[in-house]
Design an enzyme around this catalytic site. Structure first.
Site, PDB file in Angstrom:
ATOM      1  N   ASP A   1      30.735  47.547  44.115  1.00 33.99           N
ATOM      2  CA  ASP A   1      30.818  46.097  44.149  1.00 33.99           C
ATOM      3  C   ASP A   1      31.752  45.692  43.008  1.00 33.99           C
ATOM      4  OD1 ASP A   1      30.074  43.336  44.672  1.00 33.99           O
ATOM      5  OD2 ASP A   1      28.896  43.475  42.844  1.00 33.99           O
TER       6      ASP A   1
ATOM      7  N   THR B   1      31.998  42.144  41.127  1.00 36.38           N
ATOM      8  CA  THR B   1      31.491  41.285  40.070  1.00 36.38           C
ATOM      9  C   THR B   1      30.251  41.881  39.413  1.00 36.38           C
ATOM     10  OG1 THR B   1      32.315  39.377  41.294  1.00 36.38           O
ATOM     11  CG2 THR B   1      30.767  38.936  39.520  1.00 36.38           C
TER      12      THR B   1
ATOM     13  N   ASP C   1      24.976  45.440  41.574  1.00 36.03           N
ATOM     14  CA  ASP C   1      24.051  44.885  40.579  1.00 36.03           C
ATOM     15  C   ASP C   1      23.363  43.615  41.033  1.00 36.03           C
ATOM     16  OD1 ASP C   1      26.235  43.124  40.456  1.00 36.03           O
ATOM     17  OD2 ASP C   1      25.798  42.642  38.364  1.00 36.03           O
TER      18      ASP C   1
END
Length: 728
Positions: A419, A421, A620
Site C-alpha cells: 500500500d 499511504t 496499515d
C-alpha cells in the site's frame, strides 16, 4: 497454482472438423460455462462448442480450412484468461472443501472448551492416584469401563471428525492424528497419555477460538461506520434526529462538518471536503458535489451535504469490507504445515506395520508398539518446536506472527504488494518545494504569510505548511479571521494586505495571473507534488510543493527483498494516479494501480494468485484489510497501523522500520531449513527403531528410548532459532 497448470491444453481426440480438448480450468467455470460456450461460438470458424465441467473438456466443431488445432487451443486459453480470477477462486474453494474435513472451531465458545479441559484434568488426576489392577485388561475390552468411556466421550468430537475425514475424504486430517494417538493409548492401557494428548489439543483449540472471537469483535468495533443517530430530512423540509437503524433506501440525511457519513449514497444538495482515507486510503480530502457518490465511514472536514441513501446496513461499502475480511479468514487457502501433511501421509504406514507385526507374531503388545513408536510424534514436534521458537524470536523483535503456517508461506513468497499511504510513505504530508516568486521577499516571510492564512485550518495541507513554519521557528504574524472557500483555498488579512493561499482556480477567480510562471509550475507538478499558490493582494508571490515523503529505509527494504528472491514488487493505492506514478518511479517498483477501493485491491490480489504468485500484502489501514486477508500473507506495518488492519493481517510489525519485512522473511526461510533437518533426523531415527522393533531385535523399552532421543534432537535443533538475530 499456476496459470499454466489451469490453462494447459491437451488434445484428447480429433477427427476432421471436430476436436476434444482437455483443460483443467473448465472444471471450475460453474455458471460461466454457457457464457464461454457462446463466446467461442461467435468466432467465425467455430460451428459449435460443448463444455463438460465433469471431465474438464470441450468439444469444438470447426471449419478446418480456416483454423488448426493450435489456433483453437490458443483461442480457448485467451477466452478463459478473462475469467481466470473467478476460475481460481472456484478451484481454491473446491480444494478447501475436499482436502480435509475440519471441525468448525468458531462454533464452540471458550467457556465450553474450558469446561472440557477441567473435566479432562480431573480425570487425569484420578488416573494418577488410582491403584493399578493386578491383572490389567488390555486391548479392545479396555474401552468398555467407566473410566475409558468417560475419556472416549470427551474425545468424541475429535474421533468422530478424524474417522469422518477418512470415510468421506479418503485421507486423514489433524483430528485423525489425535484420534490414532488417543485410541492407541487407551488400547495399551495408557489413560494418562490419552488424557494428556486431549488436554493439549483442547488448550490449543481454546487459544484458536479465543483468537477468532477477538478478531471478529475487533473488526466490528474498529469499523464503526458512522453516527448512532443521523439527521433525517423529512418531507416538509425539516430535519429529525433518528437512529441509524431506521434509515431506509431512498431516505435523505443531512451531514454537517466534522460528522461521519453513515450511508452509501449520492449527494443531492451541498458541497463538502470529505476525508475518504478509511475507505480509499488517499490521504488528501477531496471535494464532493451534487451528483457524486459518498461512502459510509468517511468524514466531512468542511461543508454540509444532503445525501440520498442508496445502501444501508450490511450493503454499505464498509460493511462489505467486514464481510470480505471474515470470509477470507474462514475460507483462506488450506495451508497445511509440514507436520500435518507429512504425518498424515505416514499414518497408513504405522497401521500397516502394526498389522504385519500382529500377523507374524500374534502379539498385540508388539503390534500396538508400532503405533506408539511412530513418525507422527517426532515429525509434529520437530515442526511445532521450530515454529514456536521462530514466533518467540519474532515477538521479541516487535513482530507478531499469528500462526506457524504463515512462517511457511513467508518462505515461499515471490511477490510483494505495498500500500502507499503510511506504508511506503509516512502518511504525513510535508512541504518539499518552496519557490519564492517575489524577488524582494525571503522564504520565511512568504511562509509566515502562508501560515497566517492556514493557522485555524485542520486540512492536511495546512498542517504541512504550519509544521514547516514551526520547524523553521517562524512567528505567525497577526491577522484577521480566516475565510475558507471550500475546494479552493483560504484568505486572511495581514498588515492591510490580503493573503490568499489555495489552488490555481482560487487564484484565477480572484484575478491573480499565473501564466507567466508556467515553467516554475510545471517543474513542481512534474515531481508529483501537490501545488499550492500563495498571493499577496493581486500578485502571486510564491509556490509550495507538498508531498507525502517515503519512509526511511523503504528503498533499502525493497532492495533487500529482491535479494531474497522476490520477483515482483507492486504498488496498490487508493491515491491519485500522479502520486502513485511518482512514488513507483522513485522506489523502482515493477508496477502500480491507483485510485482503488478496498475490494479492488482484493481483486488484484486474486488476479496475481491465479497466475501462480505467492503474495505478501503490506498495509496499515482499514482500507487494506480485505487485501491483507486475501493475500497468502498479510503484513500490517508500523505503529500507526489501524487495529482492524492488525486483526486482518497474518503478521503484525509493531515498529515503523520497514526493514523488519525482509528480516522476518529471512527468519521464515531459516525456520523451514531447520524443519527439513528435523524431518531427516526424525524419519531416520524412528525408521531405525521401527525396523528393529518389528524384527524383535530391539525390545520395546529400548525402542522407546530411541524414539524419545529423536525428540530431544529435533527440539535441540529447533531451539537454535531462539538465538536467531534479526538485523533490522
Amino acid at each position: 497454482m499456476t496459470t499454466e497448470h489451469l490453462l494447459a491444453c491437451e488434445i484428447i481426440h480429433k477427427i476432421k472438423g471436430r476436436v476434444r480438448i482437455r483443460i483443467k480450468a473448465l472444471k471450475y467455470l460453474g455458471s460461466l460455462k454457457s457464457q464461454v460456450e457462446k463466446q467461442l461460438e461467435q468466432v467465425k470458424y467455430i460451428k459449435g462448442a460443448k463444455i463438460s465441467s465433469v471431465t474438464g473438456t470441450v468439444v469444438i466443431y470447426f471449419d478446418d480450412s480456416l483454423a488448426q488445432e493450435d489456433n483453437l487451443m490458443a483461442l480457448l486459453q485467451n477466452t478463459l484468461n478473462a475469467y481466470l480470477v473467478e476460475i481460481y477462486k472456484a478451484e481454491r474453494t473446491f480444494n478447501n472443501k475436499n482436502v480435509t474435513i475440519e471441525r468448525k472451531l468458531q462454533e464452540e465458545t471458550p467457556e465450553e472448551i474450558i469446561k472440557k479441559i477441567v473435566i479432562s484434568a480431573c480425570l487425569l488426576g484420578y488416573n494418577f492416584f488410582k491403584k493399578a489392577p493386578l491383572n490389567p485388561v488390555v486391548g479392545i475390552r479396555r474401552i468398555f469401563n467407566p473410566n475409558t468411556m468417560a475419556i472416549m466421550s470427551l474425545a468424541g468430537p475429535v474421533i468422530s471428525n478424524g474417522i469422518g475425514s477418512l470415510i468421506k475424504n479418503k485421507r486423514p486430517n489433524a483430528d485423525t492424528l489425535s484420534s490414532s494417538a488417543i485410541i492407541s493409548s487407551l488400547l495399551l492401557g495408557k489413560e494418562k497419555t490419552a488424557l494428556t494428548i486431549m488436554i493439549m489439543e483442547e488448550f490449543s483449540e481454546l487459544l484458536t477460538v479465543y483468537t477468532m472471537k477477538k478478531t471478529r469483535g475487533a473488526i466490528k468495533d474498529m469499523l464503526s461506520v458512522g453516527e448512532n443517530f443521523v439527521w433525517k430530512l423529512e418531507a416538509n423540509k425539516t430535519v429529525k434526529k433518528v437512529p441509524i437503524e431506521e434509515i431506509k433506501k431512498g431516505d435523505k440525511i443531512v451531514v454537517h462538518t466534522g460528522e461521519k457519513i453513515s450511508v452509501d449514497g449520492t449527494i443531492v444538495e451541498g458541497e463538502a471536503y470529505i476525508d475518504q482515507s478509511s475507505i480509499t486510503g488517499e490521504y488528501m480530502p477531496i471535494t464532493k458535489k451534487v451528483g457524486e457518490n459518498v461512502f459510509a465511514g468517511t468524514i466531512i472536514k468542511n461543508g454540509n451535504i444532503t445525501v440520498e441513501a442508496e445502501k444501508v446496513g450490511d450493503e454499505r461499502t464498509v460493511s462489505r469490507i467486514i464481510k470480505l475480511v471474515e470470509d477470507a479468514n474462514f475460507n483462506k487457502a488450506d495451508i497445511q504445515n509440514y507436520a500435518d501433511n507429512f504425518s498424515a501421509q505416514l499414518i497408513p504406514l504405522n497401521f500397516l506395520l502394526a498389522a504385519i507385526v500382529y500377523g507374524a507374531t500374534r502379539n498385540i503388545q508388539k503390534a500396538m508398539s508400532m503405533l506408539v513408536i511412530d513418525y507422527s510424534c517426532g515429525i509434529r514436534l520437530s515442526t511445532a518446536t521450530a515454529f514456536s521458537a521462530a514466533i518467540n524470536t519474532a515477538a521479541k523483535n516487535g513482530i507478531l506472527i499469528k500462526g506457524s503456517n504463515y512462517i511457511e508461506e513467508l518462505s515461499k513468497a515471490d511477490t510483494i504488494i505495498f500500500d502507499k499511504t503510511g506504508t511506503i510513505t509516512e502518511g504525513r504530508p510535508s512541504v518539499q518545494t518552496i519557490n519564492v516568486l517575489d524577488k524582494e521577499m525571503g522564504e520565511n516571510v512568504m511562509l509566515a504569510y502562508a501560515a497566517a492564512a492556514e493557522e485555524t485550518s485542520s486540512h492536511p495541507l495546512a498542517v504541512a505548511i504550519l509544521n514547516e513554519a514551526k520547524d523553521r521557528g517562524i512567528e505567525i504574524p497577526k491577522h484577521s479571521g480566516d475565510k475558507v472557500v471550500v475546494a479552493r483555498g483560504t484568505e486572511t488579512e495581514v498588515d492591510g494586505s490580503v493573503i490568499r493561499i489555495g489552488n490555481k482556480k482560487f487564484m484565477e477567480e480572484n484575478g491573480i495571473q499565473t501564466e507567466e510562471y508556467y515553467d516554475e509550475i510545471r517543474t513542481v507538478l512534474s515531481r508529483g507534488e501537490i501545488l499550492i499558490y500563495i498571493a499577496k493582494d493581486n500578485n502571486l508571490i510564491g509556490l509550495l510543493g507538498v508531498t507525502d515523503p517515503p519512509r526511511e529505509n523503504i528503498k533499502k527494504t525493497i532492495n533487500r527483498l529482491r535479494g531474497q528472491g522476490i520477483d515482483e514488487i507492486v504498488l496498490l493505492t487508493g491515491d491519485l494516479e500522479q502520486q502513485a506514478q511518482t512514488i513507483a518511479a522513485k522506489m523502482s517498483i515493477d508496477s502500480y494501480e491507483s485510485e482503488l477501493l478496498p475490494e479492488d485491491k482484493a481483486k488484484n490480489i486474486l488476479a496475481l494468485q491465479s497466475k501462480g504468485s505467492k503474495v505478501i500484502m503490506i498495509g496499515d489501514g482499514i482500507n487494506d484489510a480485505p487485501a491483507l486477508s486475501y493475500a497468502n500473507i498479510g503484513v500490517a506495518l508500523g505503529s500507526k497501523r489501524t487495529d482492524v488492519a492488525m486483526e486482518a493481517a497474518d503478521v503484525t510489525i509493531a515498529k515503523d522500520d520497514p526493514l523488519a519485512v525482509p528480516e522476518v522473511i529471512g527468519l521464515s526461510k531459516n525456520t523451514v531449513k531447520i524443519i527439513r533437518e528435523n524431518f531427516a533426523m526424525a524419519i531416520g531415527i524412528n525408521s531405525f527403531a521401527l525396523v528393529l522393533g518389528a524384527t524383535g531385535i530391539l525390545p520395546a523399552i529400548y525402542s522407546s528410548v530411541i524414539h524419545n532421543l529423536s525428540t530431544v534432537l529435533v527440539v535441540g535443533n529447533s531451539l537454535r532459532l531462539l538465538k536467531y538475530k534479526l538485523k533490522s
